[in-house]
Motif scaffolding. Structure first.
Motif, PDB file in Angstrom:
ATOM      1  N   HIS A   1       4.118  10.901 -10.934  1.00 53.20           N
ATOM      2  CA  HIS A   1       3.156  11.816 -11.548  1.00 53.20           C
ATOM      3  C   HIS A   1       3.168  13.226 -10.952  1.00 53.20           C
ATOM      4  CE1 HIS A   1       1.291   8.647 -13.925  1.00 53.20           C
ATOM      5  NE2 HIS A   1       1.361   7.874 -12.860  1.00 53.20           N
ATOM      6  N   ALA A   2       3.793  13.416  -9.809  1.00 51.81           N
ATOM      7  CA  ALA A   2       3.850  14.756  -9.201  1.00 51.81           C
ATOM      8  C   ALA A   2       5.114  14.867  -8.365  1.00 51.81           C
ATOM      9  CB  ALA A   2       2.608  15.024  -8.355  1.00 51.81           C
ATOM     10  N   ALA A   3       6.252  14.781  -9.033  1.00 54.64           N
ATOM     11  CA  ALA A   3       7.540  14.736  -8.330  1.00 54.64           C
ATOM     12  C   ALA A   3       7.833  16.016  -7.565  1.00 54.64           C
ATOM     13  CB  ALA A   3       8.660  14.452  -9.327  1.00 54.64           C
TER      14      ALA A   3
ATOM     15  N   THR B   1       0.831  -1.203   0.000  1.00 53.79           N
ATOM     16  CA  THR B   1       0.000   0.000   0.000  1.00 53.79           C
ATOM     17  C   THR B   1       0.865   1.254   0.000  1.00 53.79           C
ATOM     18  OG1 THR B   1      -1.889  -1.058   1.056  1.00 53.79           O
ATOM     19  CG2 THR B   1      -1.678   1.302   1.365  1.00 53.79           C
ATOM     20  N   ALA B   2       1.876   1.282   0.862  1.00 50.69           N
ATOM     21  CA  ALA B   2       2.756   2.455   0.942  1.00 50.69           C
ATOM     22  C   ALA B   2       3.551   2.645  -0.336  1.00 50.69           C
ATOM     23  CB  ALA B   2       3.701   2.310   2.134  1.00 50.69           C
ATOM     24  N   ARG B   3       4.090   1.562  -0.874  1.00 46.99           N
ATOM     25  CA  ARG B   3       4.943   1.657  -2.062  1.00 46.99           C
ATOM     26  C   ARG B   3       4.157   2.112  -3.291  1.00 46.99           C
ATOM     27  NH1 ARG B   3       9.767  -1.232  -3.007  1.00 46.99           N
ATOM     28  NH2 ARG B   3       9.867  -1.388  -0.725  1.00 46.99           N
ATOM     29  N   CYS B   4       2.938   1.584  -3.447  1.00 48.22           N
ATOM     30  CA  CYS B   4       2.117   1.991  -4.598  1.00 48.22           C
ATOM     31  C   CYS B   4       1.841   3.490  -4.559  1.00 48.22           C
ATOM     32  CB  CYS B   4       0.794   1.223  -4.607  1.00 48.22           C
ATOM     33  SG  CYS B   4       0.964  -0.519  -4.990  1.00 48.22           S
ATOM     34  N   ALA B   5       1.486   3.995  -3.383  1.00 47.55           N
ATOM     35  CA  ALA B   5       1.169   5.420  -3.261  1.00 47.55           C
ATOM     36  C   ALA B   5       2.410   6.272  -3.464  1.00 47.55           C
ATOM     37  CB  ALA B   5       0.558   5.695  -1.891  1.00 47.55           C
ATOM     38  N   ALA B   6       3.508   5.907  -2.828  1.00 44.01           N
ATOM     39  CA  ALA B   6       4.732   6.692  -2.938  1.00 44.01           C
ATOM     40  C   ALA B   6       5.264   6.694  -4.366  1.00 44.01           C
ATOM     41  CB  ALA B   6       5.789   6.154  -1.978  1.00 44.01           C
ATOM     42  N   SER B   7       5.269   5.547  -5.016  1.00 43.91           N
ATOM     43  CA  SER B   7       5.768   5.464  -6.390  1.00 43.91           C
ATOM     44  C   SER B   7       4.910   6.288  -7.337  1.00 43.91           C
ATOM     45  CB  SER B   7       5.807   4.003  -6.854  1.00 43.91           C
ATOM     46  OG  SER B   7       6.703   3.246  -6.066  1.00 43.91           O
TER      47      SER B   7
END
Length: 373
Positions: free
Chosen positions: A289-291, A278-284
């Motif tokens: 898309h919004a670095a 869950t954390a990795r999907c959101a962070a990646s």
């Protein structure tokens, strides 16, 4: 506050942890006001039936109709409780924005249009409450070629957006979605992956508990790198927005397929790996898309998972990670407030969708009205 300015928002999300009700006002040119919030659990039999209706089964039309009645009754109870707690009369509420319970979400599929299905008997809710009900808020966007989700970025932009600041809002319910509020005013958003749904499912299976309180159990485990890589290979994560997903994809079968590849793992390690997913999907997704994002506000039940929040902060070292409470709106109130806001948009005949988020052909008025008696 004038009678026409109060709205109630009702939300029961894919986590199926209950119903949130918010009484709110959105006066023009002034900050949003929240007068009260209540949370009510779903009866266990109804919760079980709603989970079952996410998959094929016998006599679905009959069962879905009764479940829609059941959701209306639970919603009506939440409304009555909210009105009593706040001392607000039903006549002072302009409308209820009611999400309903998503059991299928397949936009764009099968016939080129697809569908999204939120169970709720809006007519029954209007009868029970004596207040106008605005519901079925996703279907018009789907009819216009959109995903019908996520709808909350429009509200997030109105409530949290600041000119010149690159900010994101991460809602972690059963599914996780990101709202991207760019410094130049552009708004983006999409479902980025599983939220609490799989973590809750594993916790229920292994410990008989509804959820992993504060992430304490997952914090005792170790992430299994190969299993995490297997799950991260899911093609959905690489799809370009607009995109949305739900329990149609992230099912018990999806979870079990990964576990079958890596059997005999410690249950706590599986929980730790699901949390990391869950954390990795959101962070990646945020980095891709919004670095330029400098601040991430988290809402939904996931904001109360301390271990998950720490993992997000670790994965995003250049981003200030906190709860929406830091911006004045507690995390369990945000989605319900969004549907109160969407009800106001319907009443004022303003579009509720953001085509750049959902992929709809153009802005659309969202919802169907069931007037009070």
């Amino acid at each position: 506050m004038g009678a026409s300015e109060w709205y109630i928002g009702l939300m029961s999300g894919t986590s199926l942890d209950g119903v949130d009700a918010v009484l709110a006002a959105f006066p023009s040119g002034a900050p949003m006001q929240v007068r009260g919030h209540v949370h009510g659990p779903l009866p266990e039999a109804l919760r079980h039936e709603l989970l079952a209706l996410n998959a094929r089964g016998d006599d679905e039309l009959h069962r879905a109709a009764l479940a829609a009645n059941g959701i209306a009754e639970v919603y009506a109870t939440a409304v009555r409780t909210l009105l009593v707690q706040t001392g607000c009369d039903a006549a002072a509420v302009r409308a209820i924005g009611a999400h309903g319970q998503t059991v299928r979400h397949r936009p764009g599929e099968f016939d080129g249009v697809g569908y999204t299905c939120q169970l709720l008997n809006g007519a029954l809710l209007a009868e029970r409450c004596g207040i106008d009900v605005v519901c079925d808020l996703r279907s018009r966007d789907v009819a216009a070629g959109g995903q019908g989700a996520p709808l909350v970025p429009a509200f997030h932009a109105a409530r949290f957006g600041r000119p010149g600041e690159a900010l994101a809002v991460l809602n972690i319910g059963g599914i996780a979605n990101l709202s991207l509020l760019h410094a130049d005013g552009r708004v983006g958003g999409f479902d980025c992956g599983p939220g609490n749904a799989l973590m809750d499912l594993w916790c229920q299976r292994q410990r008989g508990l509804a959820f992993d309180d504060d992430g304490r159990w997952s914090a005792t485990g170790a992430v299994h790198p190969a299993l995490l890589a297997h799950w991260l290979a899911e093609p959905y994560f690489e799809r370009a927005p607009p995109k949305s997903t739900g329990r149609d994809l992230f099912t018990a079968a999806w979870l079990d397929a990964g576990l079958a590849t890596y059997p005999r793992l410690e249950p706590s390690d599986v929980q730790a790996t699901l949390t990391e997913l869950t954390a990795r999907c959101a962070a990646s997704a945020l980095q891709r898309h919004a670095a330029a994002t400098t601040r991430l506000l988290v809402c939904g039940g996931g904001a109360l998972n301390g271990h998950l929040m720490r993992r997000l902060a670790a994965l995003l070292p250049d981003v200030t990670v906190g709860s929406t409470a830091d911006a004045g709106l507690p995390p369990l109130q945000v989605e319900a407030a969004a549907f109160a806001w969407l009800a106001q948009a319907f009443v004022e005949r303003r579009p509720g969708n953001r085509p750049e988020v959902t992929g709809a052909r153009s802005p659309r008025l969202l919802g169907a009205l069931y007037p009070a008696a």
